[in-house]
Design a protein around this motif. Structure first.
Motif, mmCIF file in Angstrom:
data_model
loop_
_atom_site.group_PDB
_atom_site.id
_atom_site.type_symbol
_atom_site.label_atom_id
_atom_site.label_comp_id
_atom_site.label_asym_id
_atom_site.label_seq_id
_atom_site.Cartn_x
_atom_site.Cartn_y
_atom_site.Cartn_z
ATOM 1 N N GLN A 1 0.827 -1.210 0.000
ATOM 2 C CA GLN A 1 0.000 0.000 0.000
ATOM 3 C C GLN A 1 0.862 1.262 0.000
ATOM 4 N N THR A 2 1.900 1.306 0.854
ATOM 5 C CA THR A 2 2.738 2.509 0.884
ATOM 6 C C THR A 2 3.509 2.668 -0.419
ATOM 7 N N PHE A 3 3.878 1.544 -1.038
ATOM 8 C CA PHE A 3 4.504 1.606 -2.362
ATOM 9 C C PHE A 3 3.519 2.191 -3.366
ATOM 10 N N ALA A 4 2.269 1.719 -3.342
ATOM 11 C CA ALA A 4 1.251 2.201 -4.273
ATOM 12 C C ALA A 4 1.006 3.698 -4.093
ATOM 13 N N ALA A 5 1.062 4.175 -2.846
ATOM 14 C CA ALA A 5 0.838 5.601 -2.590
ATOM 15 C C ALA A 5 1.907 6.450 -3.260
ATOM 16 N N GLU A 6 3.169 6.005 -3.216
ATOM 17 C CA GLU A 6 4.242 6.747 -3.881
ATOM 18 C C GLU A 6 4.173 6.568 -5.393
ATOM 19 N N LEU A 7 3.714 5.413 -5.840
ATOM 20 C CA LEU A 7 3.545 5.183 -7.273
ATOM 21 C C LEU A 7 2.552 6.178 -7.859
ATOM 22 N N ALA A 8 1.489 6.458 -7.117
ATOM 23 C CA ALA A 8 0.421 7.330 -7.615
ATOM 24 C C ALA A 8 0.624 8.797 -7.237
ATOM 25 N N ASN A 9 1.639 9.096 -6.448
ATOM 26 C CA ASN A 9 1.883 10.475 -6.008
ATOM 27 C C ASN A 9 2.054 11.385 -7.227
ATOM 28 N N PRO A 10 1.235 12.441 -7.353
ATOM 29 C CA PRO A 10 1.319 13.295 -8.542
ATOM 30 C C PRO A 10 2.467 14.305 -8.511
ATOM 31 N N GLU A 11 3.158 14.436 -7.371
ATOM 32 C CA GLU A 11 4.246 15.409 -7.275
ATOM 33 C C GLU A 11 5.421 15.004 -8.155
ATOM 34 N N PRO A 12 6.035 15.960 -8.867
ATOM 35 C CA PRO A 12 7.214 15.625 -9.670
ATOM 36 C C PRO A 12 8.406 15.306 -8.782
ATOM 37 N N VAL A 13 9.426 14.670 -9.343
ATOM 38 C CA VAL A 13 10.672 14.412 -8.631
ATOM 39 C C VAL A 13 11.797 15.126 -9.359
ATOM 40 N N MET A 14 12.886 15.371 -8.629
ATOM 41 C CA MET A 14 13.986 16.154 -9.179
ATOM 42 C C MET A 14 15.110 15.257 -9.676
ATOM 43 N N ARG A 15 15.638 15.611 -10.853
ATOM 44 C CA ARG A 15 16.782 14.914 -11.406
ATOM 45 C C ARG A 15 17.791 15.949 -11.915
ATOM 46 N N PRO A 16 19.107 15.665 -11.745
ATOM 47 C CA PRO A 16 20.117 16.600 -12.248
ATOM 48 C C PRO A 16 20.210 16.568 -13.760
ATOM 49 N N ARG A 17 20.801 17.587 -14.308
ATOM 50 C CA ARG A 17 21.003 17.640 -15.758
ATOM 51 C C ARG A 17 21.829 16.441 -16.205
ATOM 52 N N GLY A 18 21.414 15.835 -17.297
ATOM 53 C CA GLY A 18 22.096 14.656 -17.803
ATOM 54 C C GLY A 18 21.538 13.351 -17.262
ATOM 55 N N ARG A 19 20.620 13.418 -16.292
ATOM 56 C CA ARG A 19 20.034 12.215 -15.710
ATOM 57 C C ARG A 19 18.531 12.135 -15.957
ATOM 58 N N VAL A 20 18.054 12.913 -16.919
ATOM 59 C CA VAL A 20 16.630 12.874 -17.264
ATOM 60 C C VAL A 20 16.441 11.924 -18.448
ATOM 61 N N PRO A 21 15.603 10.906 -18.312
ATOM 62 C CA PRO A 21 15.416 9.955 -19.419
ATOM 63 C C PRO A 21 14.857 10.634 -20.665
ATOM 64 N N HIS A 22 15.207 10.085 -21.807
ATOM 65 C CA HIS A 22 14.627 10.556 -23.064
ATOM 66 C C HIS A 22 13.312 9.811 -23.274
ATOM 67 N N SER A 23 12.218 10.522 -23.123
ATOM 68 C CA SER A 23 10.911 9.887 -23.239
ATOM 69 C C SER A 23 9.901 10.896 -23.747
ATOM 70 N N ASP A 24 8.999 10.416 -24.589
ATOM 71 C CA ASP A 24 7.966 11.311 -25.108
ATOM 72 C C ASP A 24 6.801 11.461 -24.135
ATOM 73 N N ARG A 25 6.874 10.761 -22.985
ATOM 74 C CA ARG A 25 5.765 10.802 -22.045
ATOM 75 C C ARG A 25 6.023 11.681 -20.829
ATOM 76 N N ILE A 26 7.243 12.201 -20.672
ATOM 77 C CA ILE A 26 7.534 12.999 -19.488
ATOM 78 C C ILE A 26 7.473 14.489 -19.798
ATOM 79 N N ARG A 27 7.227 15.248 -18.751
ATOM 80 C CA ARG A 27 7.237 16.709 -18.811
ATOM 81 C C ARG A 27 8.282 17.201 -17.818
ATOM 82 N N THR A 28 9.060 18.199 -18.211
ATOM 83 C CA THR A 28 10.129 18.695 -17.346
ATOM 84 C C THR A 28 10.043 20.201 -17.177
#
Length: 267
Positions: free
Chosen positions: A187-214
């Motif tokens: 359940q606690t895993f599912a709560a973080e899975l569904a958490n709508p808050e963005p997470v932070m990544r440093p430059r060069g560590r952002v995946p190349h994906s057509d589904r993400i917004r940065t």
């Protein structure tokens, strides 16, 4: 244009470019210290060998967590022994599972279990995930369709939890939890899975994906350090509080009573 200095920046600090990434499910693995340092601060023992994979053991030695980036496909393995309430269980998570989501499970291993009956689907439904039956499977899918949580049951009666995220290019990760995995952890895993808050990544560590917004943000090293330290401090405080409560708990058994005036045996 002059870059505005945030209040509290140290003298001479240079801002570093980071990105806020959403959905978090496709943000990439991130820094594993987000998981490991919290566990160490919570009293977990570091069993890692020099140059080898991360290996941590719970204070009561009933759970082990490993992260191995040196093998394929690599990732997280969490294994729990029989504790009288649950049988032996394990969880396997791909190396691209975001550490913030992994921590939903691992942080919960450091806290007392809630008295309330767990409901894995509740945090997903609260974030408008779509739930449906698919034969013998029950599935919840994120609003954008990129992430899922599924309870699967084979014709032979074997059941497991299967979850993960994928973009249209096939990039992503998956995870499996065996049937005996304590439901409050799922359940606690599912709560973080569904958490709508963005997470932070440093430059060069952002995946190349057509589904993400940065969204680009400038962050000072002292800020990153302060955020990380706040998490560690919270783990230390919770551990100290638990240990203090345990040490001051009244005795439930009476001490042996010696009649007044009786001789004491010398050792």
């Amino acid at each position: 244009m002059t870059r505005q200095r945030w209040q509290g920046w140290g003298p001479g600090e240079q801002a570093e470019q980071h990105y806020l990434v959403e959905p978090r499910t496709l943000a990439g693995g991130g820094d594993i210290r987000h998981v490991s340092e919290f566990l160490r601060a919570s009293g977990w023992r570091d069993k890692s060998k020099t140059g080898g994979p991360l290996l941590l053991e719970s204070p009561d030695r009933t759970v082990r967590i490993a992260y191995d980036p040196y093998v394929l496909p690599g990732g997280w393995t969490i294994h729990g022994t029989t504790d009288g309430r649950n049988g032996e269980w394990s969880a396997i998570l791909g190396r691209q599972a975001p550490v913030e989501i992994v921590a939903g499970l691992t942080d919960a291993l450091t806290r007392p279990r809630s008295a309330h009956a767990p409901n894995v689907w509740a945090p997903l439904q609260e974030q408008n995930w779509h739930t449906r039956f698919e034969g013998d499977h029950y599935t919840a899918t994120s609003p954008d369709g990129s992430a899922w949580m599924q309870y699967r049951q084979s014709p032979g009666g074997e059941a497991l939890w299967w979850t993960g995220a994928r973009d249209t290019q096939g990039n992503g990760w998956s995870a499996q939890f065996t049937p005996n995995t304590p439901m409050h952890l799922v359940q606690t895993f599912a709560a973080e899975l569904a958490n709508p808050e963005p997470v932070m990544r440093p430059r060069g560590r952002v995946p190349h994906s057509d589904r993400i917004r940065t969204r680009s943000v400038s962050v000072q090293p002292s800020q990153l350090s302060a955020w990380q330290q706040a998490r560690i401090t919270a783990a230390h405080a919770a551990t100290w509080a638990r240990n203090s409560t345990r040490n001051t708990r009244p005795r439930t058994t009476a001490r042996p009573h010696s009649p007044a005036g009786s001789a004491r045996t010398r050792r």
